[in-house]
Design an enzyme around this catalytic site. Structure first.
Site, PDB file in Angstrom:
ATOM      1  N   SER A 101      34.717  32.668  48.066  1.00  0.00           N
ATOM      2  CA  SER A 101      35.900  32.352  47.277  1.00  0.00           C
ATOM      3  C   SER A 101      37.080  33.168  47.794  1.00  0.00           C
ATOM      4  O   SER A 101      36.927  34.047  48.622  1.00  0.00           O
ATOM      5  CB  SER A 101      35.643  32.651  45.808  1.00  0.00           C
ATOM      6  N   LYS A 102      38.235  32.851  47.248  1.00  0.00           N
ATOM      7  CA  LYS A 102      39.447  33.480  47.766  1.00  0.00           C
ATOM      8  C   LYS A 102      39.469  34.982  47.521  1.00  0.00           C
ATOM      9  O   LYS A 102      40.024  35.737  48.284  1.00  0.00           O
ATOM     10  CB  LYS A 102      40.667  32.863  47.073  1.00  0.00           C
ATOM     11  N   ARG A 103      38.872  35.371  46.432  1.00  0.00           N
ATOM     12  CA  ARG A 103      38.854  36.787  46.126  1.00  0.00           C
ATOM     13  C   ARG A 103      37.405  37.198  45.953  1.00  0.00           C
ATOM     14  O   ARG A 103      36.572  36.412  45.532  1.00  0.00           O
ATOM     15  CB  ARG A 103      39.630  37.072  44.846  1.00  0.00           C
ATOM     16  N   MET A 130      39.669  37.951  52.504  1.00  0.00           N
ATOM     17  CA  MET A 130      39.085  36.646  52.783  1.00  0.00           C
ATOM     18  C   MET A 130      40.024  35.838  53.673  1.00  0.00           C
ATOM     19  O   MET A 130      39.705  34.739  54.077  1.00  0.00           O
ATOM     20  CB  MET A 130      38.861  35.880  51.476  1.00  0.00           C
ATOM     21  N   TYR A 184      47.005  37.673  48.244  1.00  0.00           N
ATOM     22  CA  TYR A 184      45.736  38.048  48.862  1.00  0.00           C
ATOM     23  C   TYR A 184      45.995  38.872  50.111  1.00  0.00           C
ATOM     24  O   TYR A 184      46.924  38.589  50.864  1.00  0.00           O
ATOM     25  CB  TYR A 184      44.936  36.795  49.241  1.00  0.00           C
TER      26      TYR A 184
END
Length: 508
Positions: free
Chosen positions: A270-272, A279, A293
RNA sequence: GGCCCGUUCGUCUAGGGGUUAGGACGCGUCCCUUUCACGGACGAAACACGGGUUCGAUUCCCGUACGGGCUACCA
């Protein structure tokens, strides 16, 4: 299957957000294969979903590929080639997709459907209530829906003339095995019963992914389609399109990559993530959601280390070699060596990769990278000092931007002293001894590694036990750190004497 | 639920019908080190389970379990 076709691979992301490392790996594998076979690597932007368009995403993708050194020789942001434009929204405006849609409709491979969202929803509800296993718009249900297969020609023409919104759907056979080959997984057979009549052309006139990518891959003469495993279930529908177009025998090879899984727990990356590791290749700020991010670049990763790590996630050269230059990756890459199962990515190993690359850098190269980071902290030291600093600190660090934190005592005298060491090793009786040491050092006329070493040696031969870790704590404040004598030599006599005096003074 | 894909140390993986199942990360012990690392040596650690096929299966086949993906007018 195709033979003797020029090797041309594309990376075709949607500008719906930042490109995360899974996408980078897909691009990387495509790039490696293309380069290995002296082929082309193309960047195509698949922006057919206007509702999900995120400003800045396209630029981010381009910048990311640039930083990673995965540079397309054709495509958006990298110069037009013979198949421009490379943005699907622009290709749509040129009527490229409608040409194929017409062909599909004429050959009976596709049809108009006029159903509203509500009508489709009602159909699904009804099927669910009847406990139909997969409530889909398909060969069975389309008969009771409003489309050019169930309606008379007149009715269809009337609806079209009235400008009734419509979509074009793929006519999937009712029960037919569709067999296709995947470079990584071998032969796969799926029953057409499982596939719904996918929308090819949306009511806004935009093609869906299913249509657009097939058309563009044909038009752009793509030889290999490399994408994530999540596309495997819809691959049969794509095969069908090629088939209806009469291009089944010249269609590209397919390679569905295993997914990258999150380090903790299960599921797609996932993105985080809790690991705290980035990521994304670069810092990414989603202006729509205002989410931010962190990127590998900004975390202090060396791009080749990042690429190396990524390449070995799901692929290996078939031997024990783990550190491979980009050129080595290119010469050794093959789809046969790509794994079938998803890979959890390991933060610890990722750091290790970076350290391996860090060690390969010369002190001068490191100094060049570190100097701007030190300037941010208002530290201006001579280049020779920075080079020596890098030499001493690099073995402690995994990242360029750790150098400052790990070596802050090179620039500032300590204000606190490692409590555990002091508690364990220090007592007031030691004060005279360390004062004597300080005085002795102070008498030195030559301040270098050898002369400092001799002073310590003299104490030892005289049976006076100097604890090196205490000297470390008194001069740096820390229990561990860079080579101590080198550190003392580098900082100079005045600074060290000052620190020793202050350090002794500060203890009970 | 249905369909598809998968399953070798904790993690990334090599291998492949007969192997002491190899390497790497991490972990532990030791060596090196007048300190801290780096480095070196050693160690613990794996073929998901059940049936076949076979003289012999971790390797081939079939089931089961588990994991993942897909099941939109998103890609």
């Amino acid at each position: 299957m195709t033979i003797n076709k020029k090797i041309r691979l594309r990376f075709a992301p949607s500008p719906t957000g930042g490109l995360h490392m899974g996408g980078v790996r897909t691009a990387l594998f495509s790039y490696l294969y293309a380069k290995k076979h002296n082929g082309d690597f193309i960047l195509r932007i698949e922006d057919t979903d206007q509702t999900r368009y995120v400003p800045g995403a396209e630029e981010y993708i381009i910048e990311s590929l640039k930083w990673c050194g995965i540079e397309p020789n054709e495509g958006v942001g990298f110069g037009d080639g013979p198949h421009a434009p490379y943005r699907q929204s622009e290709r749509k405006d040129k009527g490229i997709y409608t040409k194929y849609v017409e062909q599909l409709i004429n050959c009976g491979g596709a049809y108009y459907a006029f159903d509203t969202e509500e009508e489709i929803e009602a159909m699904r509800k009804k099927l669910e209530a009847a406990k139909v296993v997969s409530p889909q718009y398909n060969a069975i249900t389309r008969e009771s829906m409003r489309n050019s297969l169930s309606l008379s020609q007149d009715e269809v023409q009337k609806l079209l003339n009235q400008k009734t919104p419509f979509v074009v759907r793929l006519k999937v056979p009712r029960n037919e095995d569709i067999r296709f080959h995947d470079l990584i997984r071998g032969w796969i057979t799926v029953s057409s019963k499982q596939i719904d009549d996918k929308v090819l052309l949306k009511s806004d006139g935009m093609p869906t992914y299913h249509l657009a990518h097939v058309v563009d891959d044909i038009e752009m003469e793509i030889s290999h389609v490399v994408r994530g495993e999540e596309w495997l279930p819809s691959a049969p529908a794509h095969i069908l399109i090629y088939k209806y177009l009469g291009l089944e025998n010249t269609m590209p090879y397919l390679a569905h990559l295993p997914l990258i899984l999150k380090p903790d727990g299960n599921g797609k990356l996932s993105k985080r993530d809790k690991s705290g590791l980035p990521m994304f290749p670069l810092n990414w700020h989603d202006v729509r959601t205002n989410e931010k991010y962190i990127g590998y670049k900004e975390t202090g990763y060396i791009k080749d280390a990042f690429i190396n790590m990524l390449a070995l996630l799901g692929w290996n050269p078939g031997n024990n070699q783990e550190i491979l230059s980009k050129q080595e990756l290119i010469t050794q890459f093959s789809f046969e060596k790509v794994n079938k199962s998803g890979a959890k990515f390991d933060p610890e190993k990722t750091k290790w990769f970076n350290q391996q690359y860090l060690k390969q850098y010369s002190d001068e190269q490191l100094a060049e990278l570190v100097t701007p980071l030190l300037k941010e902290k208002s530290i201006n030291k001579p280049t020779e000092f920075i080079i020596e600093f890098c030499k001493l600190i690099k073995e402690k660090a995994h990242f360029i931007n750790e150098f400052y934190d790990l070596g802050i005592y090179f620039f500032e005298a300590p204000t606190q002293y490692a409590e555990a060491v002091i508690l364990k090793k220090w007592n007031s009786d030691l004060k005279p001894l360390y004062t004597e040491l300080t005085d002795k050092l102070n008498t030195l006329t030559q301040w270098n590694l050898q002369s400092i070493h001799d002073v310590f040696n003299d104490f030892t031969t005289q049976g006076k036990k100097i604890d090196m870790q205490l000297v470390r704590v008194l001069t740096t404040g820390l229990a561990g750190g860079a080579q101590l004598l080198d550190f003392l030599a580098l900082l100079g006599k005045d600074e060290i004497i000052k620190r020793l005096k202050a350090g002794i003074q500060a203890q009970k």
